[in-house]
Design an enzyme around this catalytic site. Structure first.
Site, PDB file in Angstrom:
ATOM      1  N   ASN A 129     -10.185  -0.745   0.229  1.00 11.45           N
ATOM      2  CA  ASN A 129      -8.725  -0.594   0.214  1.00 11.45           C
ATOM      3  C   ASN A 129      -8.207  -1.131  -1.119  1.00 11.45           C
ATOM      4  O   ASN A 129      -8.241  -2.334  -1.354  1.00 11.45           O
ATOM      5  CB  ASN A 129      -8.145  -1.369   1.401  1.00 11.45           C
ATOM      6  CG  ASN A 129      -6.624  -1.331   1.442  1.00 11.45           C
ATOM      7  OD1 ASN A 129      -5.979  -0.830   0.518  1.00 11.45           O
ATOM      8  ND2 ASN A 129      -6.047  -1.857   2.514  1.00 11.45           N
TER       9      ASN A 129
ATOM     10  N   CYS B  78       0.807  -1.238   0.000  1.00 13.78           N
ATOM     11  CA  CYS B  78       0.000   0.000   0.000  1.00 13.78           C
ATOM     12  C   CYS B  78       0.834   1.279   0.000  1.00 13.78           C
ATOM     13  O   CYS B  78       0.306   2.348  -0.295  1.00 13.78           O
ATOM     14  CB  CYS B  78      -0.928   0.007   1.211  1.00 13.78           C
ATOM     15  SG  CYS B  78      -1.991  -1.425   1.235  1.00 13.78           S
TER      16      CYS B  78
ATOM     17  N   HIS C  62      -3.397   6.756   3.247  1.00 13.93           N
ATOM     18  CA  HIS C  62      -3.789   5.480   2.648  1.00 13.93           C
ATOM     19  C   HIS C  62      -5.175   5.111   3.176  1.00 13.93           C
ATOM     20  O   HIS C  62      -5.478   5.290   4.344  1.00 13.93           O
ATOM     21  CB  HIS C  62      -2.758   4.405   3.008  1.00 13.93           C
ATOM     22  CG  HIS C  62      -3.201   3.032   2.609  1.00 13.93           C
ATOM     23  ND1 HIS C  62      -3.688   2.764   1.365  1.00 13.93           N
ATOM     24  CD2 HIS C  62      -3.265   1.868   3.313  1.00 13.93           C
ATOM     25  CE1 HIS C  62      -4.032   1.482   1.299  1.00 13.93           C
ATOM     26  NE2 HIS C  62      -3.779   0.929   2.467  1.00 13.93           N
TER      27      HIS C  62
HETATM   28  N1  ACO Z   1     -18.157  -9.476  10.228  1.00 14.29           N
HETATM   29  C1  ACO Z   1     -18.580  -9.667  11.491  1.00 14.29           C
HETATM   30  N2  ACO Z   1     -17.724  -9.837  12.518  1.00 14.29           N
HETATM   31  C2  ACO Z   1     -16.398  -9.800  12.247  1.00 14.29           C
HETATM   32  C3  ACO Z   1     -15.891  -9.608  10.947  1.00 14.29           C
HETATM   33  C4  ACO Z   1     -16.836  -9.431   9.919  1.00 14.29           C
HETATM   34  N3  ACO Z   1     -16.463  -9.217   8.624  1.00 14.29           N
HETATM   35  N4  ACO Z   1     -14.554  -9.618  10.982  1.00 14.29           N
HETATM   36  C5  ACO Z   1     -14.196  -9.820  12.263  1.00 14.29           C
HETATM   37  N5  ACO Z   1     -15.310  -9.942  13.036  1.00 14.29           N
HETATM   38  C6  ACO Z   1     -15.415 -10.189  14.476  1.00 14.29           C
HETATM   39  C7  ACO Z   1     -14.205 -10.869  15.040  1.00 14.29           C
HETATM   40  O1  ACO Z   1     -14.287 -12.271  14.883  1.00 14.29           O
HETATM   41  C8  ACO Z   1     -14.275 -10.447  16.479  1.00 14.29           C
HETATM   42  O2  ACO Z   1     -15.211 -11.258  17.144  1.00 14.29           O
HETATM   43  P1  ACO Z   1     -14.945 -11.760  18.652  1.00 14.29           P
HETATM   44  O3  ACO Z   1     -14.863 -10.487  19.461  1.00 14.29           O
HETATM   45  O4  ACO Z   1     -16.122 -12.594  18.930  1.00 14.29           O
HETATM   46  O5  ACO Z   1     -13.633 -12.471  18.602  1.00 14.29           O
HETATM   47  C9  ACO Z   1     -14.857  -9.045  16.440  1.00 14.29           C
HETATM   48  O6  ACO Z   1     -15.466  -8.914  15.150  1.00 14.29           O
HETATM   49  C10 ACO Z   1     -13.804  -7.976  16.596  1.00 14.29           C
HETATM   50  O7  ACO Z   1     -12.683  -8.299  15.781  1.00 14.29           O
HETATM   51  P2  ACO Z   1     -11.483  -7.320  15.555  1.00 14.29           P
HETATM   52  O8  ACO Z   1     -10.474  -7.971  14.683  1.00 14.29           O
HETATM   53  O9  ACO Z   1     -11.021  -6.774  16.891  1.00 14.29           O
HETATM   54  O10 ACO Z   1     -12.241  -6.141  14.780  1.00 14.29           O
HETATM   55  P3  ACO Z   1     -11.700  -4.732  14.432  1.00 14.29           P
HETATM   56  O11 ACO Z   1     -12.614  -3.718  14.948  1.00 14.29           O
HETATM   57  O12 ACO Z   1     -10.248  -4.574  14.742  1.00 14.29           O
HETATM   58  O13 ACO Z   1     -11.867  -4.701  12.848  1.00 14.29           O
HETATM   59  C11 ACO Z   1     -10.477  -4.918  10.907  1.00 14.29           C
HETATM   60  C12 ACO Z   1     -11.163  -5.641  12.050  1.00 14.29           C
HETATM   61  C13 ACO Z   1     -11.542  -4.279  10.057  1.00 14.29           C
HETATM   62  C14 ACO Z   1      -9.693  -5.924  10.074  1.00 14.29           C
HETATM   63  C15 ACO Z   1      -9.528  -3.827  11.471  1.00 14.29           C
HETATM   64  O14 ACO Z   1      -8.726  -4.400  12.469  1.00 14.29           O
HETATM   65  C16 ACO Z   1      -8.639  -3.225  10.422  1.00 14.29           C
HETATM   66  O15 ACO Z   1      -9.102  -2.534   9.534  1.00 14.29           O
HETATM   67  N6  ACO Z   1      -7.297  -3.415  10.559  1.00 14.29           N
HETATM   68  C17 ACO Z   1      -6.339  -2.865   9.625  1.00 14.29           C
HETATM   69  C18 ACO Z   1      -6.244  -3.740   8.419  1.00 14.29           C
HETATM   70  C19 ACO Z   1      -5.443  -3.109   7.336  1.00 14.29           C
HETATM   71  O16 ACO Z   1      -5.256  -1.917   7.279  1.00 14.29           O
HETATM   72  N7  ACO Z   1      -4.989  -3.927   6.405  1.00 14.29           N
HETATM   73  C20 ACO Z   1      -4.382  -3.468   5.221  1.00 14.29           C
HETATM   74  C21 ACO Z   1      -2.948  -3.254   5.373  1.00 14.29           C
HETATM   75  S1  ACO Z   1      -2.326  -2.433   3.994  1.00 14.29           S
HETATM   76  C22 ACO Z   1      -1.909  -3.463   2.709  1.00 14.29           C
HETATM   77  O17 ACO Z   1      -0.753  -3.513   2.414  1.00 14.29           O
HETATM   78  C23 ACO Z   1      -2.939  -4.211   1.925  1.00 14.29           C
END
Ligand code: ACO
Length: 337
Positions: free
Chosen positions: A294, A122, A264
């Protein structure tokens, strides 16, 4: 003699096919994986993204790149023969060999140019713009074409609901040209860093030379994205803020002197948290993650193009570009439009 580098044209392109959160929810339901439009909107800010049609040559990586490049050249008033150099950021190339830069050069008819691919995930557009700037600064290159283009739909892990909701396909391009060293309209500074020790936070285990993508490996989705979203989230907020401040401090500027901030586009909550840390009002932050998800190295150049074309970015504005990505990689660029 040294020169400065300035962006004179931008372009962007996306596949036609819109994929809503409801479409993703239905797709996952078929594999008994639960998600919802409400969860995706609340936790990421994403409403929809675009996916290219597999097998459609008009929506290959280099085809989206071609459409974005043609628009950027038109804005800059340049022809393909004016291009000396193509820096093509992608982690989802058309083919491993030849490079997607070569595919694009061929399709565009940029017969005088040399080109190469670059993979910084990214952060790729920031890395690419920095490379172009360095060649222009020393006088070796007069006109460069820098792209960030991704077909992330080809590497989505549909068994992981935490990551499959995030990604989309798209392209952004910029024509970068030589300008007088003291031109007010130029790239002011760039700042790059990689930290390979954090590779495990976002990687694709198989499909490279280290691990072949055998049928068994593919059945486990090990040729698709593996991501620790929660950890990346924390690091992203911290490093985007640090790299923004580094660029401002290098130029003896403060946050209130910024006209626009283009971070980003990974998650609206990350963007909001960074703006809060920087004490930057959200009115100055450009956002397209809601409509395109993204798109990795395409997020910043496509957002830049949208804001230039709709008149939000005006001549003389100070714009800060800021990214993080798999690697991990980080980078920021401060420029005066
Ligand atoms: N639908 C419903 N529930 C979900 C989903 C979904 N799609 N995904 C995760 N959950 C659940 C999890 O299982 C968890 O449940 P639990 O509490 O029972 O265990 C709960 O939601 C919370 O999970 P978290 O992982 O803590 O959720 P978070 O609020 O952190 O959101 C996310 C997850 C969206 C992935 C976030 O952490 C994020 O955006 N992180 C950054 C990712 C990123 O930027 N990646 C790209 C990098 S750049 C590149 O080079 C491509």
């Amino acid at each position: 003699m040294e020169y400065a580098a300035t962006i004179t044209g931008t372009g962007s392109a996306f596949p036609e096919h819109r994929v809503t959160n409801h479409d993703i929810t239905s797709k996952l339901a078929a594999s008994d994986i639960e998600t919802s439009d409400a969860w995706i909107r609340e936790r990421t800010g994403i409403s929809e993204r675009r996916f290219s049609k597999p097998g459609n040559p008009d929506e290959h990586n280099s085809s989206l790149g071609l459409a974005a490049a043609q628009k950027a050249l038109e804005m800059a008033g340049k022809t393909p023969e004016d291009i000396d150099q193509i820096i093509y950021s992608t982690c989802t190339p058309d083919t491993i060999i030849p490079s997607t830069a070569c595919w694009l050069q061929h399709k565009l008819g940029a017969t005088r140019a040399w080109g190469m691919d670059l993979n910084a995930a990214c952060s790729g557009f920031i890395y690419g713009l920095t490379i172009a700037e360095q060649f222009i600064r020393t006088g070796q290159v007069k006109t460069s074409l820098v792209l960030g283009t991704e077909i992330l739909s080809s590497i989505i892990n549909w068994k992981d609901r935490g990551s499959c909701i995030l990604f989309g396909d798209g392209s952004g391009a910029a024509v970068v040209e030589r300008a007088p060293e003291e031109s007010p309209h130029r790239i002011l500074s760039s700042h790059l860093l990689s930290d390979g020790s954090l590779w495990e936070l976002l990687y694709i285990p198989a499909g490279g030379s280290a691990q072949a993508a055998t049928p068994d490996i593919m059945a486990q989705n090990l040729n698709k994205i593996q991501m620790n979203g929660r950890e990346i989230f924390k690091i992203a907020v911290r490093t985007l803020s640090t790299f923004a401040m580094t660029a401002l401090e290098k130029n003896d500027m403060t946050v209130d002197m910024l006209d626009w901030f283009i971070p980003h586009q990974a998650n609206y909550r990350i963007i909001e948290a960074v703006a809060k840390r920087l004490q930057l009002p959200m009115e100055k932050v450009l956002v397209n993650v809601d409509r395109f998800g993204n798109t990795s190295s395409a997020t910043i150049p496509s957002m830049l193009d949208e804001a230039v074309r709709d008149g939000r970015i005006q001549k003389g504005h100070t714009v800060l570009l800021d990214a993080f990505g798999a690697g991990l990689t980080y980078g920021s660029i401060l420029l005066r439009w």
